[in-house]
Design an enzyme around this catalytic site. Structure first.
Site, PDB file in Angstrom:
ATOM      1  N   LYS A  64     -19.347  28.971 -28.763  1.00 58.32           N
ATOM      2  CA  LYS A  64     -19.272  28.241 -27.457  1.00 58.32           C
ATOM      3  C   LYS A  64     -18.630  28.841 -26.545  1.00 58.32           C
ATOM      4  CE  LYS A  64     -21.256  24.290 -27.337  1.00 58.32           C
ATOM      5  NZ  LYS A  64     -22.270  23.726 -26.643  1.00 58.32           N
ATOM      6  N   ASN A 100      -1.558  -2.173  13.444  1.00 54.47           N
ATOM      7  CA  ASN A 100      -3.127  -1.919  13.295  1.00 54.47           C
ATOM      8  C   ASN A 100      -3.577  -0.529  14.005  1.00 54.47           C
ATOM      9  OD1 ASN A 100      -3.060  -4.349  12.228  1.00 54.47           O
ATOM     10  ND2 ASN A 100      -3.731  -5.521  13.806  1.00 54.47           N
ATOM     11  N   TYR A 125      -8.836  -6.184  13.120  1.00 54.50           N
ATOM     12  CA  TYR A 125      -8.377  -5.705  11.811  1.00 54.50           C
ATOM     13  C   TYR A 125      -8.458  -6.705  10.904  1.00 54.50           C
ATOM     14  CZ  TYR A 125      -5.208  -4.187   8.279  1.00 54.50           C
ATOM     15  OH  TYR A 125      -4.642  -3.739   7.025  1.00 54.50           O
ATOM     16  N   THR A 173     -40.403  26.490  -8.599  1.00 55.78           N
ATOM     17  CA  THR A 173     -40.576  25.212  -8.154  1.00 55.78           C
ATOM     18  C   THR A 173     -41.156  24.371  -9.373  1.00 55.78           C
ATOM     19  OG1 THR A 173     -43.178  25.583  -7.751  1.00 55.78           O
ATOM     20  CG2 THR A 173     -41.363  26.017  -5.721  1.00 55.78           C
ATOM     21  N   HIS A 174     -40.683  23.235  -9.394  1.00 58.67           N
ATOM     22  CA  HIS A 174     -40.850  22.243 -10.563  1.00 58.67           C
ATOM     23  C   HIS A 174     -40.108  22.781 -11.805  1.00 58.67           C
ATOM     24  CE1 HIS A 174     -44.188  20.396  -8.108  1.00 58.67           C
ATOM     25  NE2 HIS A 174     -44.339  21.439  -7.779  1.00 58.67           N
ATOM     26  N   SER A 210     -15.251  25.503 -27.609  1.00 59.47           N
ATOM     27  CA  SER A 210     -15.682  24.191 -28.385  1.00 59.47           C
ATOM     28  C   SER A 210     -14.202  24.309 -29.368  1.00 59.47           C
ATOM     29  CB  SER A 210     -16.761  24.268 -29.007  1.00 59.47           C
ATOM     30  OG  SER A 210     -16.834  23.376 -29.940  1.00 59.47           O
ATOM     31  N   GLN A 260      -7.465  -2.041   4.371  1.00 62.37           N
ATOM     32  CA  GLN A 260      -6.383  -1.191   3.577  1.00 62.37           C
ATOM     33  C   GLN A 260      -7.143  -0.533   2.472  1.00 62.37           C
ATOM     34  OE1 GLN A 260      -2.269  -2.520   3.246  1.00 62.37           O
ATOM     35  NE2 GLN A 260      -2.789  -2.729   0.972  1.00 62.37           N
ATOM     36  N   GLU A 294     -19.837  21.690 -14.698  1.00 59.46           N
ATOM     37  CA  GLU A 294     -20.363  20.447 -14.990  1.00 59.46           C
ATOM     38  C   GLU A 294     -19.448  19.462 -14.471  1.00 59.46           C
ATOM     39  OE1 GLU A 294     -20.960  20.123 -19.649  1.00 59.46           O
ATOM     40  OE2 GLU A 294     -20.557  22.342 -19.076  1.00 59.46           O
ATOM     41  N   LYS A 333      -8.140   3.613   2.579  1.00 56.92           N
ATOM     42  CA  LYS A 333      -7.329   4.951   2.173  1.00 56.92           C
ATOM     43  C   LYS A 333      -7.891   5.299   0.854  1.00 56.92           C
ATOM     44  CE  LYS A 333      -4.043   2.891   4.367  1.00 56.92           C
ATOM     45  NZ  LYS A 333      -4.939   2.099   5.311  1.00 56.92           N
ATOM     46  N   SER A 393       0.917  -1.253   0.285  1.00 52.16           N
ATOM     47  CA  SER A 393       0.144  -0.028   0.124  1.00 52.16           C
ATOM     48  C   SER A 393       0.737   1.375  -0.163  1.00 52.16           C
ATOM     49  CB  SER A 393      -0.895  -0.063   1.315  1.00 52.16           C
ATOM     50  OG  SER A 393      -0.144  -0.219   2.327  1.00 52.16           O
TER      51      SER A 393
HETATM   52  N1  ARG Z   1      -0.945  -1.009   5.150  1.00 52.06           N
HETATM   53  C1  ARG Z   1      -2.016  -1.669   6.150  1.00 52.06           C
HETATM   54  C2  ARG Z   1      -3.411  -0.939   5.997  1.00 52.06           C
HETATM   55  O1  ARG Z   1      -3.406   0.274   5.247  1.00 52.06           O
HETATM   56  C3  ARG Z   1      -1.369  -1.139   7.673  1.00 52.06           C
HETATM   57  C4  ARG Z   1      -1.928  -2.090   8.679  1.00 52.06           C
HETATM   58  C5  ARG Z   1      -1.389  -3.508   8.267  1.00 52.06           C
HETATM   59  N2  ARG Z   1      -1.660  -4.416   9.535  1.00 52.06           N
HETATM   60  C6  ARG Z   1      -1.359  -5.808   9.297  1.00 52.06           C
HETATM   61  N3  ARG Z   1      -1.684  -6.526  10.515  1.00 52.06           N
HETATM   62  N4  ARG Z   1      -1.223  -6.358   8.152  1.00 52.06           N
HETATM   63  O2  ARG Z   1      -4.277  -1.194   6.314  1.00 52.06           O
END
Ligand code: ARG
Length: 457
Positions: free
Chosen positions: A283, A110, A317, A155-156, A277, A322, A290, A325, A23
């Site tokens: 245009k 974790n 966990y 309205t509408h 355009s 992961q 948009e 993110k 990651s």
């Molecule tokens: N890269 C992991 C995440 O984003 C970090 C936590 C990993 N923990 C584990 N026990 N593998 O969630």
């Protein structure tokens, strides 16, 4: 290369699995939070006698060096590392040797990743809030520049009643204020420290979670270690708040697009926030609005993706987490980009009061006021409503408008009509008489502007 966690297994992971699992290419965004979190952790380990004071200081110094080198460009991320946490620990150990290996005492990735993410998003919320405030200031400035401009309210998407353009704009200001409230509320629940929950069960070391939490600016600590490492509510909450904010921007975009059309011509966007355009020379396209409208769907998708990922996940966990993110980073980056272009687009657009007035005039948007006139003269509203409707129907049939229909014609519908009716159905009167709290009268809009300015101060 064998993993830092080699032991139970050889740590020799197939390169496909390694790429799949890694990651660092997106969680490298968390480097600063990861390092400052680790510094607080080392300080706590030292203070609690889990490490010696000197070991703690060495670790803190080493971490500071990594942070400085990353920021000055002297050190690059090593994308062969599994994640940002492993990267920092690897560099630390390379630089400090034996002591570097002690940092990860009484901690797990974790609780570490949960900590980093909360710290990162906490400061993103502050940035988003500042951008919302900048947009609010642009909206208020437009309202102030166009205080008494009359437009049809819809309205509408049918012309309904005359309103002030400034009143319409201030409706968006109220939405944005709620967005600020939601962001602040979300930040409150986010600002709870998970560090020290460790893998899931806490630790046998005599740690001080409050010390770390306070050092890192948290208001509270997670009260259950399993929840502390499993909870991603704060990501979902933030994405929900951002989704609502995007929804508001999207509705505003839609209106801007409509208003900028040749059919409406209520506003003109600055050249700086439009495009042309490649084929049609005439245009002037509202691409920014948009795109904001379009990106709203993308942000909803981010929210849905994480909700779906978390659904049914057992405690504590799981690697599924992961996936939090990229979704939350995308939502945050997208809304920031949108706000950055939206505020100056609003600030530089020009209202076309004559066109708004013209649109307000022909659409019988004073028919409610005509009915109210008869009510004032003693008729029950339902009867007044019916008579006014019949007059409108006659006007439409004759190609007339209420403002110019002669009094003797009015009187064939009701003897209650007198010369003063024309004053009552004048659009300015219609607007000015709507003095109810929050209504469209100039005085009401003025107090809305004052309210928003006070909230911004
Ligand atoms: N890269 C992991 C995440 O984003 C970090 C936590 C990993 N923990 C584990 N026990 N593998 O969630």
């Amino acid at each position: 290369m064998a993993k830092m966690w080699a032991g139970r297994t050889s740590g020799e992971v197939s390169s496909i699995a390694d790429d799949f699992n890694s990651s660092i290419h997106f969680d490298c965004k968390l480097y600063k939070q990861d390092i400052t979190g680790s510094m607080a952790h080392a300080a706590m380990l030292g203070a609690q006698g889990i490490l010696s004071k000197q070991e703690a200081d060495t670790l803190i110094e080493g971490l500071q060096g990594i942070l400085d080198d990353l920021e000055s460009g002297k050190l690059d991320f090593d994308y062969t590392c599994e994640d940002i946490h492993m990267f920092v620990e690897q560099v630390l150990t390379q630089r400090l040797g034996y002591v570097g290996k002690k940092l990860h005492t009484a901690r797990s990735r974790n609780d570490q990743v949960a900590l980093d993410l909360r710290m990162y998003l906490r400061s993103e919320i502050d940035e988003i809030a500042d951008l919302v405030k900048a947009l609010l200031r642009a909206v208020v400035a437009q309202a102030e520049q166009n205080r008494n401009v009359i437009m049809p309210g819809y309205t509408h998407l049918q012309r309904a009643q005359p309103i002030l353009f400034s009143h319409h704009l201030m409706a968006y200001a109220m939405m944005l204020l709620r967005d600020l409230d939601r962001l602040a509320d979300c930040r409150k629940r986010m600002n709870v420290s998970p560090i020290g929950c460790c893998a899931l069960a806490g630790t046998t070391y005599h740690t001080d979670r409050w010390m770390e939490a306070k050092a890192l600016g948290f208001d509270d600590i997670a009260r259950n270690s399993i929840d502390g490492v499993s909870d991603r509510d704060f990501c979902v909450e933030l994405m929900s708040a951002i989704s609502l904010l995007m929804m508001h921007l999207s509705r505003f975009s839609e209106e801007i697009i409509l208003w900028a059309s040749w059919e409406f011509k209520f506003i003109e966007l600055s050249d700086a926030y439009t495009t042309g355009s490649s084929i049609m020379p005439q245009k002037k396209n509202p691409d920014m609005a948009e795109l904001v409208r379009g990106k709203t769907g993308r942000v909803y998708g981010d929210l849905m993706a994480l909700l779906t990922t978390l659904k049914g996940l057992p405690l504590a966990y799981n690697k599924d987490m992961q996936e939090d993110k990229e979704a939350v980073f995308d939502a945050v980056d997208t809304v920031k980009m949108c706000l950055k272009v939206f505020a100056p687009m609003v600030e530089t657009m020009t209202a076309k009061p004559e066109n708004m007035k013209k649109a307000a005039q022909g659409g019988f948007i004073n028919a409610t006021d005509l009915a109210d006139y008869l009510v004032k003269k003693g008729l029950p509203f339902r009867s007044a409503y019916k008579i006014s409707g019949q007059i409108v129907a006659k006007c439409i049939a004759d190609g007339q408008v209420l403002e110019t229909l002669p009094l003797d014609v009015y009187q064939t519908f009701s003897p209650l009509f007198g010369e003063d009716l024309y004053q009552d159905i004048d659009l300015t009167t219609c607007v000015e008489k709507r003095v109810s709290q929050g209504g469209t009268s100039a005085a009401s809009v003025e107090s809305q502007i004052a309210y928003v300015k006070e909230r911004l101060a």
